[in-house]
Design a protein around this motif. Structure first.
Motif, PDB file in Angstrom:
ATOM      1  N   GLY A  82     -17.684   9.620   0.271  1.00  0.00           N
ATOM      2  CA  GLY A  82     -17.997   8.743  -0.851  1.00  0.00           C
ATOM      3  C   GLY A  82     -17.209   9.018  -2.116  1.00  0.00           C
ATOM      4  O   GLY A  82     -17.533   8.457  -3.165  1.00  0.00           O
ATOM      5  N   ARG A  83     -16.163   9.829  -2.029  1.00  0.00           N
ATOM      6  CA  ARG A  83     -15.363  10.111  -3.214  1.00  0.00           C
ATOM      7  C   ARG A  83     -14.337   9.024  -3.504  1.00  0.00           C
ATOM      8  O   ARG A  83     -13.812   8.943  -4.624  1.00  0.00           O
ATOM      9  N   THR A  84     -14.033   8.214  -2.509  1.00  0.00           N
ATOM     10  CA  THR A  84     -13.209   7.029  -2.704  1.00  0.00           C
ATOM     11  C   THR A  84     -13.676   5.985  -1.697  1.00  0.00           C
ATOM     12  O   THR A  84     -14.371   6.303  -0.727  1.00  0.00           O
ATOM     13  N   ASP A  85     -13.305   4.716  -1.925  1.00  0.00           N
ATOM     14  CA  ASP A  85     -13.867   3.630  -1.125  1.00  0.00           C
ATOM     15  C   ASP A  85     -12.914   3.042  -0.095  1.00  0.00           C
ATOM     16  O   ASP A  85     -13.370   2.477   0.910  1.00  0.00           O
ATOM     17  N   PHE A  86     -11.624   3.142  -0.340  1.00  0.00           N
ATOM     18  CA  PHE A  86     -10.665   2.606   0.635  1.00  0.00           C
ATOM     19  C   PHE A  86      -9.317   3.262   0.452  1.00  0.00           C
ATOM     20  O   PHE A  86      -9.022   3.857  -0.594  1.00  0.00           O
ATOM     21  N   ILE A  87      -8.492   3.160   1.498  1.00  0.00           N
ATOM     22  CA  ILE A  87      -7.109   3.634   1.448  1.00  0.00           C
ATOM     23  C   ILE A  87      -6.238   2.635   2.198  1.00  0.00           C
ATOM     24  O   ILE A  87      -6.591   2.203   3.298  1.00  0.00           O
ATOM     25  N   PHE A  88      -5.104   2.302   1.605  1.00  0.00           N
ATOM     26  CA  PHE A  88      -4.093   1.523   2.315  1.00  0.00           C
ATOM     27  C   PHE A  88      -2.914   2.425   2.625  1.00  0.00           C
ATOM     28  O   PHE A  88      -2.314   3.017   1.727  1.00  0.00           O
ATOM     29  N   TYR A  89      -2.623   2.557   3.915  1.00  0.00           N
ATOM     30  CA  TYR A  89      -1.458   3.325   4.370  1.00  0.00           C
ATOM     31  C   TYR A  89      -0.429   2.354   4.945  1.00  0.00           C
ATOM     32  O   TYR A  89      -0.793   1.332   5.549  1.00  0.00           O
ATOM     33  N   TRP A  90       0.850   2.692   4.809  1.00  0.00           N
ATOM     34  CA  TRP A  90       1.876   1.923   5.504  1.00  0.00           C
ATOM     35  C   TRP A  90       2.366   2.697   6.723  1.00  0.00           C
ATOM     36  O   TRP A  90       2.242   2.258   7.848  1.00  0.00           O
ATOM     37  N   ARG A  91       2.878   3.903   6.527  1.00  0.00           N
ATOM     38  CA  ARG A  91       3.321   4.704   7.667  1.00  0.00           C
ATOM     39  C   ARG A  91       2.099   5.337   8.329  1.00  0.00           C
ATOM     40  O   ARG A  91       1.247   5.910   7.665  1.00  0.00           O
ATOM     41  N   THR A  92       2.040   5.241   9.653  1.00  0.00           N
ATOM     42  CA  THR A  92       0.830   5.685  10.363  1.00  0.00           C
ATOM     43  C   THR A  92       1.190   6.590  11.535  1.00  0.00           C
ATOM     44  O   THR A  92       1.003   6.234  12.694  1.00  0.00           O
ATOM     45  N   LEU A  93       1.711   7.764  11.227  1.00  0.00           N
ATOM     46  CA  LEU A  93       2.019   8.727  12.282  1.00  0.00           C
ATOM     47  C   LEU A  93       0.725   9.141  12.983  1.00  0.00           C
ATOM     48  O   LEU A  93      -0.286   9.398  12.326  1.00  0.00           O
ATOM     49  N   PRO A  94       0.734   9.217  14.307  1.00  0.00           N
ATOM     50  CA  PRO A  94      -0.528   9.373  15.040  1.00  0.00           C
ATOM     51  C   PRO A  94      -1.279  10.656  14.737  1.00  0.00           C
ATOM     52  O   PRO A  94      -2.512  10.658  14.666  1.00  0.00           O
ATOM     53  N   TRP A  95      -0.565  11.786  14.574  1.00  0.00           N
ATOM     54  CA  TRP A  95      -1.249  13.047  14.294  1.00  0.00           C
ATOM     55  C   TRP A  95      -1.882  13.054  12.908  1.00  0.00           C
ATOM     56  O   TRP A  95      -2.820  13.797  12.661  1.00  0.00           O
ATOM     57  N   ASP A  96      -1.381  12.184  12.005  1.00  0.00           N
ATOM     58  CA  ASP A  96      -1.988  12.058  10.678  1.00  0.00           C
ATOM     59  C   ASP A  96      -3.284  11.261  10.706  1.00  0.00           C
ATOM     60  O   ASP A  96      -4.225  11.568   9.973  1.00  0.00           O
ATOM     61  N   HIS A  97      -3.328  10.204  11.537  1.00  0.00           N
ATOM     62  CA  HIS A  97      -4.392   9.211  11.405  1.00  0.00           C
ATOM     63  C   HIS A  97      -5.436   9.213  12.518  1.00  0.00           C
ATOM     64  O   HIS A  97      -6.556   8.737  12.307  1.00  0.00           O
TER      65      HIS A  97
END
Length: 265
Positions: free
Chosen positions: A198-213
């Motif tokens: 609950g510290r933030t409500d959303f994130i927009f990512y462009w690069r989506t490396l699998p081990w990151d996400h």
């Protein structure tokens, strides 16, 4: 689930934490333009990969192994099950002596993340999630409450580094509709838990490396949030090169409202 959590914490204690704010000359290298790696990344990945393979003998797709041999990432699609490993997520923070870094792994079966683990060494905090069984922080079950219905009160992160300049400017202008936008904390293993907690409500990512996400997206969705491509397709781990954008949010309504603003921008 407990055994994998132990593997991450022990590898961190052995190879990562002793080098925090103590990296020697020559222990930080550039593996690609603008991308750094440390001896801690490489040693921790070797430890984690060996022990995970002993636990379940399927291919281990590690960030540093793929940096050396990119074709290893094809196992995500070609094999019925793989481990994904990010030995030090937030390497730039780690090198700079900032505590926002994590050690992460996930288990992927037939292209879907079924279990994930995030270890945050600076606070000795462990997150884990299992598909269909929930999300947990140090044994406490997590449930993300809905975000505010007032769009002007939503806070988010816009990860725009890899966008074309014109696209970046349009998105940044559109984000004036929200209550607050930050560039993030440079570590998915910190940012995803921030949404869950609950510290933030959303994130927009462009690069989506699998081990990151893979780790954080399962943690969030098992806590009641949403992780989906902009066309609404649920997130699935892909080999590097899939740059279709990813929007994660506290709940379905927040995801839809944020998506509408970003797409109009």
């Amino acid at each position: 689930m407990d055994k994998v959590a132990e593997i991450l914490a022990e590898a961190s204690a052995q190879a990562v934490e002793p080098r925090f704010r103590a990296l020697a000359a020559g222990e930080v290298m550039e593996k690609a333009p603008g991308e750094i790696v440390t001896i801690a990344d490489r040693e921790a990945e070797a430890i984690i990969a060996r022990r995970l393979h002993e636990l379940l003998p399927v291919p281990v797709v590690g960030e540093e192994a793929v940096a050396a041999v990119p074709s290893l990432a094809e196992a995500i699609h070609d094999e019925p099950a793989v481990w994904l490993v990010d030995p030090v997520d937030g390497t730039s923070n780690f090198v700079a002596g900032r505590p926002d870094y994590a050690v992460m792994c996930s288990l992927v079966r037939t292209g879907r993340t079924v279990a994930s683990w995030i270890w945050q060494p600076a606070t000795a905090t462990g997150y884990r999630a299992e598909l269909g069984s929930g999300a947990w922080r140090d044994g406490e079950r997590l449930s993300r409450p809905p975000a505010s219905a007032d769009t002007g009160r939503l806070t988010g992160i816009l990860k725009s580094r890899f966008l074309a300049p014109d696209d970046r400017r349009r998105l940044e202008a559109g984000c004036s509709a929200f209550g607050g936008i930050s560039p993030g904390r440079s570590a998915a293993g910190i940012e995803y838990p921030d949404v869950v907690e609950g510290r933030t409500d959303f994130i927009f990512y462009w690069r989506t490396l699998p081990w990151d996400h893979a780790p954080g997206s399962l943690l969030l969705t098992e806590a009641g949030g949403v992780a989906a491509r902009l066309d609404g397709t649920p997130y699935r781990p892909e080999a590097p090169g899939c740059e279709d954008g990813l929007l994660v949010a506290a709940d379905p309504d927040t995801w839809e409202r944020t998506r509408g603003i970003l797409l109009n921008a």
